[in-house]
Design a protein around this motif. Structure first.
Motif, short mmCIF file in Angstrom:
data_model
loop_
_atom_site.label_atom_id
_atom_site.label_comp_id
_atom_site.label_asym_id
_atom_site.label_seq_id
_atom_site.Cartn_x
_atom_site.Cartn_y
_atom_site.Cartn_z
N GLY A 195 0.78 -1.23 0.00
CA GLY A 195 0.00 0.00 0.00
C GLY A 195 0.81 1.28 0.00
O GLY A 195 0.23 2.37 -0.04
N VAL A 196 2.15 1.17 0.01
CA VAL A 196 2.97 2.39 0.05
C VAL A 196 2.81 3.20 -1.25
O VAL A 196 2.65 4.42 -1.22
CB VAL A 196 4.45 2.04 0.29
CG1 VAL A 196 5.33 3.29 0.20
CG2 VAL A 196 4.62 1.38 1.66
N GLY A 197 2.83 2.52 -2.40
CA GLY A 197 2.67 3.22 -3.66
C GLY A 197 1.32 3.93 -3.74
O GLY A 197 1.24 5.08 -4.20
N ARG A 198 0.28 3.28 -3.30
CA ARG A 198 -1.05 3.91 -3.33
C ARG A 198 -1.10 5.11 -2.39
O ARG A 198 -1.72 6.13 -2.70
CB ARG A 198 -2.13 2.89 -2.98
CG ARG A 198 -2.33 1.86 -4.08
CD ARG A 198 -3.50 0.92 -3.83
NE ARG A 198 -3.73 0.13 -5.03
CZ ARG A 198 -4.47 0.53 -6.06
NH1 ARG A 198 -5.05 1.72 -6.03
NH2 ARG A 198 -4.61 -0.23 -7.13
N ALA A 199 -0.46 4.98 -1.23
CA ALA A 199 -0.42 6.11 -0.30
C ALA A 199 0.30 7.29 -0.92
O ALA A 199 -0.12 8.45 -0.78
CB ALA A 199 0.25 5.69 1.01
#
Length: 202
Positions: free
Chosen positions: A98-102
């Protein structure tokens, strides 16, 4: 655990450089001088922190930047006003978490009060389909392709319309509320490019 997105700190540049150059062929390499230039001039340079550790970073510049990337110039030759994502890197152990989406949610929150569009590119090579799907899920569309003259690599040039920009600009103009999430990055002493303002205190 929660993901914290915040402006990069100077003492983290060595770690950011190591992350970038360990990211593999989908990310162009950097040297320390180039990274320092981004630190001193990029209006958006944020890192992700997860469990107290650096999990990734994203660098972005506006269309009026003096950025010298051929991909950036390709967009500027065709569009007047946009926010350009130069690179986003997520540590290998954090991918899929989820880091990329964040990062993309945060970058859009930064860009939408300032720019009508976001631009980025994805290199077209084996294994690029999941990356294209990721961007498609965020509303990016391909607007052309470009071969980088210095590397010979072909990229899909992607853009996304920021639909709320016109309403924000029409409603608030240069008088956006002075709240932390709207503030521009404070450049270090000696930085050459001022961030795009969103109000007198931003």
């Amino acid at each position: 655990m929660s993901i914290v997105i915040r402006d990069v700190r100077e003492h983290e540049l060595d770690s950011v450089l190591a992350l970038n150059n360990a990211a593999g062929p989908t990310i162009l390499p950097l040297d320390a001088a180039r990274l320092r230039h981004f630190f001193e001039t990029a209006e958006y340079f944020r890192v992700a922190e997860r469990d107290g550790n650096l999990a990734g970073f994203l660098i972005g510049v506006g269309s009026d930047s003096a950025h010298d990337s051929s991909n950036f110039r390709w967009f500027r030759e065709r569009h007047d006003d946009f926010f350009y994502i130069d690179r986003v890197v997520v540590a290998s152990r954090r991918r899929g978490g989820g880091v990329g989406r964040a990062f993309y949610a945060d970058a859009q929150s930064y860009a939408e009060p300032r720019y009508p569009m976001v631009a980025c590119e994805v290199f077209l090579e084996d294994g690029s389909n999941p990356v294209l799907l990721f961007h498609g899920s965020f509303g990016f569309r391909e607007v052309g392709q470009h071969v980088m003259p210095d590397t010979g690599r072909r990229a899909a040039m992607l853009m996304k319309d920021l639909e709320s920009h016109a309403w924000i600009a029409g409603t608030y103009g240069d008088g956006l509320p002075d709240v932390p999430w709207l503030r521009s990055r404070e450049l270090p002493a000696g930085g050459q490019e001022a961030p795009r303002s969103t109000g007198t205190d931003a």
